[in-house]
Design an enzyme around this catalytic site. Structure first.
Site, PDB file in Angstrom:
ATOM      1  CB  CYS A  42      -0.763   0.152   1.306  1.00 36.42           C
ATOM      2  SG  CYS A  42      -1.781   1.291   1.240  1.00 36.42           S
ATOM      3  CG  ASP A  44      -0.686   3.825   4.945  1.00 34.96           C
ATOM      4  OD1 ASP A  44       0.578   4.185   5.930  1.00 34.96           O
ATOM      5  OD2 ASP A  44      -1.846   4.224   5.628  1.00 34.96           O
ATOM      6  NE  ARG A  46      -0.183   5.135   8.575  1.00 40.50           N
ATOM      7  CZ  ARG A  46      -1.803   4.954   8.773  1.00 40.50           C
ATOM      8  NH1 ARG A  46      -1.807   4.902  10.729  1.00 40.50           N
ATOM      9  NH2 ARG A  46      -2.424   4.867   8.349  1.00 40.50           N
ATOM     10  CG  HIS A  98      -1.804  -0.647   6.058  1.00 43.95           C
ATOM     11  ND1 HIS A  98      -2.519   0.095   6.728  1.00 43.95           N
ATOM     12  CD2 HIS A  98      -1.703  -0.509   4.702  1.00 43.95           C
ATOM     13  CE1 HIS A  98      -3.012   0.570   5.514  1.00 43.95           C
ATOM     14  NE2 HIS A  98      -2.603   0.975   4.361  1.00 43.95           N
ATOM     15  CB  CYS A 101      -5.671  -0.017   4.104  1.00 42.91           C
ATOM     16  SG  CYS A 101      -5.552   0.084   2.925  1.00 42.91           S
TER      17      CYS A 101
HETATM   18 CO    CO Z   1      -3.948   0.699   3.129  1.00 44.06          CO
END
Ligand code: CO
Length: 211
Positions: A42, A44, A46, A98, A101
């Protein structure tokens, strides 16, 4: 100092530190790229692929998009997949989602997000396949987290449906496919599914190659 200037400063510091630890670090990397793993994760911020797996530059080929999707018509993902599997000959392809999400959570609402609706449609299709199981869970957070797992399982299956992967399975009995989910809460990755080279796909998705 503006953030972009901070990035450039940190970059110089990092390069210097690497050189001090290992004077050959960059010359070695410059001359060969031979990663054994393709990571599809992803976007993302993090879930930084190299950081959470403790891998160094040169160890993983990386593709990231919203909600770690393997979309059959995505030229970007397919190009990365083909290069990693057919040219670099990676032995493992990992789809890593994750928990929590935002992409998966957004797909489970009826809200319109504009262009991204078209991307999230692929996740809504996963939900439709597993609606009964997901809807039986008591809280929204649990429903999203189960959907994160189911989405990873479906994306691994979508990898197995591609000609790129089926061709490599026939020619060189690789790569292995993995579905993982990272937990933001404690930084631990949970393996959810693994598919061995040559593992069965529903007959309609199987390609007969002429050679
Ligand atoms: Co995500």
């Amino acid at each position: 100092m503006a953030i972009y200037q901070t990035l450039l400063r940190r970059n110089k510091e990092w390069a210097q530190e690497e050189l001090e630890k290992d004077p050959d670090f960059f010359t070695r990397l410059e001359n060969v790229q031979k990663p054994e793993v393709l990571w599809i994760g992803c976007s993302d911020s993090r879930v930084a692929a190299n950081v959470v797996t403790g891998t160094l530059p040169g160890e993983m080929f990386v593709h990231r998009n919203i909600a770690n999707m393997v979309v059959n018509t995505d030229l970007n993902m397919l190009s990365v997949l083909e290069y990693a599997v057919a040219v670099l000959k990676v032995n493992h392809v990992i789809v890593c989602g994750h928990y929590g999400c935002g992409g998966v959570a957004a797909a489970m609402t009826n809200k319109s997000y504009g262009l991204i609706n078209k991307w999230l449609r692929n996740i809504k299709d996963v939900y439709r396949l597993h609606k009964d199981e997901v809807d039986a869970l008591p809280t929204e957070a649990e429903r999203v987290d189960r959907m994160v797992e189911l989405n990873v399982i479906e994306q691994v299956y979508d990898l197995a449906k591609t000609t790129v992967v089926q061709r490599a399975w026939k020619d060189r009995q690789g790569p292995h496919l993995h579905g993982w989910v990272y937990r933001l809460h404690d930084g631990i990755i949970h393996p959810i599914i693994e598919r061995e080279p040559g593992s069965k796909v529903e007959d309609i998705y199987r390609f007969d190659f002429d050679d």
